[in-house]
Scaffold this motif. Structure first.
Motif, PDB file in Angstrom:
ATOM      1  N   ARG A 154       0.837  -1.218   0.000  1.00 54.80           N
ATOM      2  CA  ARG A 154       0.000   0.000   0.000  1.00 54.80           C
ATOM      3  C   ARG A 154       0.863   1.255   0.000  1.00 54.80           C
ATOM      4  NH1 ARG A 154      -4.274  -0.745   4.741  1.00 54.80           N
ATOM      5  NH2 ARG A 154      -3.803   1.480   4.881  1.00 54.80           N
ATOM      6  N   SER A 155       0.377   2.321  -0.645  1.00 57.09           N
ATOM      7  CA  SER A 155       1.168   3.558  -0.655  1.00 57.09           C
ATOM      8  C   SER A 155       0.936   4.342   0.639  1.00 57.09           C
ATOM      9  CB  SER A 155       0.802   4.401  -1.873  1.00 57.09           C
ATOM     10  OG  SER A 155      -0.566   4.726  -1.826  1.00 57.09           O
ATOM     11  N   GLN A 156      -0.237   4.223   1.218  1.00 58.20           N
ATOM     12  CA  GLN A 156      -0.567   5.044   2.388  1.00 58.20           C
ATOM     13  C   GLN A 156      -0.921   4.141   3.585  1.00 58.20           C
ATOM     14  OE1 GLN A 156      -0.426   8.436   1.815  1.00 58.20           O
ATOM     15  NE2 GLN A 156      -0.452   8.669   4.030  1.00 58.20           N
ATOM     16  N   VAL A 157      -0.197   4.328   4.674  1.00 58.56           N
ATOM     17  CA  VAL A 157      -0.522   3.614   5.916  1.00 58.56           C
ATOM     18  C   VAL A 157      -0.515   4.645   7.043  1.00 58.56           C
ATOM     19  CG1 VAL A 157       0.239   1.846   7.552  1.00 58.56           C
ATOM     20  CG2 VAL A 157       0.535   1.465   5.103  1.00 58.56           C
ATOM     21  N   LYS A 235       8.410   0.542   5.772  1.00 56.78           N
ATOM     22  CA  LYS A 235       7.459   1.462   6.400  1.00 56.78           C
ATOM     23  C   LYS A 235       7.604   1.343   7.913  1.00 56.78           C
ATOM     24  CE  LYS A 235       4.043   1.747   2.758  1.00 56.78           C
ATOM     25  NZ  LYS A 235       4.285   0.542   1.900  1.00 56.78           N
ATOM     26  N   THR A 236       8.321   2.294   8.508  1.00 58.88           N
ATOM     27  CA  THR A 236       8.497   2.313   9.963  1.00 58.88           C
ATOM     28  C   THR A 236       7.696   3.478  10.526  1.00 58.88           C
ATOM     29  OG1 THR A 236      10.356   3.842   9.863  1.00 58.88           O
ATOM     30  CG2 THR A 236      10.864   1.492   9.627  1.00 58.88           C
ATOM     31  N   LEU A 257      13.481   9.495  -3.671  1.00 60.90           N
ATOM     32  CA  LEU A 257      14.469   8.781  -2.857  1.00 60.90           C
ATOM     33  C   LEU A 257      14.138   7.280  -2.779  1.00 60.90           C
ATOM     34  CD1 LEU A 257      16.899  10.085  -1.538  1.00 60.90           C
ATOM     35  CD2 LEU A 257      15.610  10.306   0.588  1.00 60.90           C
ATOM     36  N   LEU A 258      12.837   6.994  -2.724  1.00 59.03           N
ATOM     37  CA  LEU A 258      12.405   5.594  -2.603  1.00 59.03           C
ATOM     38  C   LEU A 258      12.740   4.784  -3.855  1.00 59.03           C
ATOM     39  CD1 LEU A 258       8.906   5.924  -0.881  1.00 59.03           C
ATOM     40  CD2 LEU A 258      11.059   5.192   0.157  1.00 59.03           C
TER      41      LEU A 258
END
Lengths: 325, 325
Positions: A154-157, A235-236, A257-258
Motif C-alpha cells: 500500500r502507498s498510504q498507511v 514502512k516504519t 528517494l524511494l
C-alpha cells in the motif's frame, strides 16, 4: 539484553528433554535445528514470570505452557521467513534456505501442532482458559503478519494502522505469554488483564524503539546494519510520520528517494535523515515510544502484588527499553 | 458417493453460521473461499456418526469437533496444494493460485488455529481427550505428507512403507474423526479403538482402490483422467508391486518408460498396463485392498452395539468401497 538465568535454565533444561521422532527426518530435523539456534527465549520466560508473580509455587506448572509459547514463536519464524524470503535467522540459514519451502511449510505446521501438544500438558483444569488465550493470540499474530504484508503493497498507511499492526504481529504474544502464566497461577481476570496490558504496551514501545534505533542507534552496539530500514524502503513509524507531515515538495523528494537504491544514491540514508530532522520526526517517534512505555509501567504498578515480586518484570522492562542494541 | 443428508445438513447449517472477521481480507477471504467449495464433507460426518453410534443424544455436542475436523482437512488441502503445485481443487483454482503462496501459507495457518478454536467449543470435560486424538492425528498427517514428498525423490519404496504413508497421510484422519465422535459419546477406550481401526483400515482400502481405479476405472464414471497416475509417474501400489516383481529386463523397460512423457511415448499407459498384466499386479493390489476392507468390516462388527445403529457406517463403507468413480 535481559536474561534471567533462573528462568532461562528451566527452559533450557526442558528443551533438552524434548524428544522429537527421528523420522521423517525432513519433518523433524528442521524443528531440532530452529530450536537449537540460541534465541533470547524472552517469550517462554514471560510465561514463567507471569506465574511466579502471583503464585511462585505454580511456576513448575507453567513450564509446558512456556514451551508451547516458544514453539509457537518458532513456528511463526519459520513461516514468516518463507514469506519474507529471509536468508538468515539468528545468523544462520533459515529453514526454507537450508532445506526448501515445502519442508519449511510442513515442519512449521508440525511445530504449531507440537505447541498445542505442549499446552495440553498443563494442569488439566487450566487447559481450556489457556487455549482461549493461545488461540486468540495465535490468530492475532497471523492477522498482524498479513497486515504487515498488505502494508508493503500500500502507498498510504496511517500511524494508527501501523501501531495496530505491530501490536498484533509482535506485542500480543508478549501479553498473551504473561497472561498464560497468570492463568496458571490462578489469579483474577482483572490481574490477568493488567499483566496482559503491561506486555502488549511494552511490546509496542519496544518495536517503536527498534524503528528508532535502526536509524539512530550506535553502530557499535546495534545488532543490525544501521540505516537498514531506510535502504529497504521499510514502512516504519519514522517513515509513516514523515509521509504524513512532509510538504508537497518534500513528498516529491521522498518519492524520488524511494526509487533509488544505494548504488544510484549513496547518500540515501543521510538524505532521509535530513528529511526526518526537518520535521522533527525522531522526537515525535520517541514521544510515542515513551507514551507506550509509560502505560506499560502504569499497568505493572497497578497490579496489587508486593513491589519486590514485580522486580524481575521491572528489570525486564528496563533492560528492553534501555538497550543500546 | 456416500452422502447422508441428515449429517450433511447439520454440517452445512453450522458452516453457514461461521462468521470469520472481514479484515484482513487477504487472511480470511481464502478461508471463506475454500470452505465454500462443495466437498463431500465425509470427515465431519464421521465425527457425528461416531457420536451417534454410541449415544445419539450427544450428536449435537459433536458439531464443534465435526467442524474442527473439516477445518483441519481444509487447512491441509491449502498447504498440500502449495507443496504439490496444484492449480485446481474441486474444479476451482487453489488458494495459492487464486491469491499467492504467502496468502496460502498464512491463511492455512489461521485455519489450523480456527480448527483448535472450534474443538475448544466441545463439552469442557471432553476437551483434553479430544485434543489428544486431534494433536496425534494432525502430526501423523504432517508425517504422511512429508513421507509422500520424500518417496517422490526416492528410487525404491517398499509396499509396507507405501501403505504406512497412505495410512498417515489420509487414513488416520478418518479414524481420528470417528474416535472423536466416540469420545464425545462417552464410550470405552476399547470401543474407541475398534471404531478408530475401522476408519483407518477403510481409509487404506479406499486409497488402494483409488490407485486401482486410476488405471482400471471406467472413464465414464471415474472423476479423474484414467491413467493419470501412470502419466505422472506416480508411485502407487501398482507401480511399487511391479517394481518389486519385475525381471531385470522388464525393470529396464520400466525405467525407460518413466523417462518418456506422453508426447514421446503415446502408448505409455498401454505399455505400463501390459507390464502390470504380465505380473498379475491388479489381482495383487485387489487382494491388498480386500484385506484392509475385511479388517475394517471385522472391526465394525466387533463393536458391541445393535446392528441397526451401525447401519449408517456400513452404508458408508459400502458406498466408498463399491463406487465406480
Amino acid at each position: 539484553m535481559f536474561n534471567n538465568s533462573t528462568y532461562s535454565q528451566i527452559i533450557q533444561d526442558r528443551l533438552k528433554q524434548v524428544d522429537f521422532p527421528e523420522q521423517p527426518d525432513n519433518l523433524y530435523d528442521p524443528l531440532r535445528y530452529i530450536l537449537s539456534l540460541a534465541g533470547k527465549r524472552i517469550r517462554p520466560q514471560l510465561v514463567l514470570m507471569g506465574a511466579e508473580l502471583f503464585e511462585p509455587r505454580t511456576m513448575k506448572d507453567a513450564i509446558s505452557a512456556s514451551l508451547a509459547v516458544e514453539y509457537f514463536h518458532n513456528f511463526s519464524l519459520i513461516h514468516d521467513d518463507i514469506m519474507d524470503n529471509a536468508p538468515l535467522r539468528r545468523g544462520k540459514p533459515t529453514v526454507h534456505q537450508k532445506w526448501n519451502d515445502n519442508v519449511a511449510i510442513l515442519s512449521g505446521d508440525a511445530l504449531l501442532v507440537k505447541a498445542y501438544e505442549q499446552l495440553c500438558l498443563s494442569p488439566v483444569e487450566k487447559i481450556a482458559p489457556l487455549l482461549q488465550v493461545f488461540n486468540k493470540t495465535a490468530l492475532e499474530v497471523c492477522e498482524g503478519q498479513q497486515l504487515d504484508m498488505d502494508f508493503e503493497e500500500r502507498s498510504q498507511v496511517s500511524e494508527v494502522e501501523y501501531i495496530d499492526m505491530i501490536r498484533l504481529k509482535t506485542s500480543v504474544l508478549l501479553g498473551g505469554a504473561l497472561q498464560m502464566g497468570a492463568i496458571i497461577a490462578g489469579t483474577s481476570l482483572e490481574n490477568q488483564q493488567l499483566l496482559y496490558d503491561f506486555g502488549v504496551n511494552l511490546g509496542i514501545a519496544f518495536q517503536l524503539q527498534d524503528d528508532i534505533l535502526d536509524v539512530y542507534g550506535d553502530p557499535k552496539t546495534f545488532g543490525k546494519q544501521v540505516g537498514g530500514d531506510i535502504l529497504a524502503n521499510k514502512k516504519t513509524i519514522l517513515f509513516i510520520k514523515l509521509k504524513e507531515l512532509a510538504s508537497e515538495e518534500d513528498k516529491q523528494l521522498l518519492t524520488e528517494l524511494l526509487t533509488h537504491d544505494i548504488d544510484k544514491e549513496p547518500q540515501k540514508v543521510e538524505k532521509m535523515k535530513a528529511l526526518y530532522a526537518k520535521y522533527d520526526i525522531p522526537s515525535l517517534a520517541i514521544y510515542q515510544k515513551e507514551k507506550f512505555t509509560a502505560v506499560a509501567y502504569e499497568k505493572l504498578e497497578a497490579i496489587p502484588c508486593p513491589k519486590a515480586s514485580k522486580q524481575s518484570l521491572f528489570n525486564l522492562a528496563n533492560a528492553l527499553m534501555h538497550r543500546a542494541q
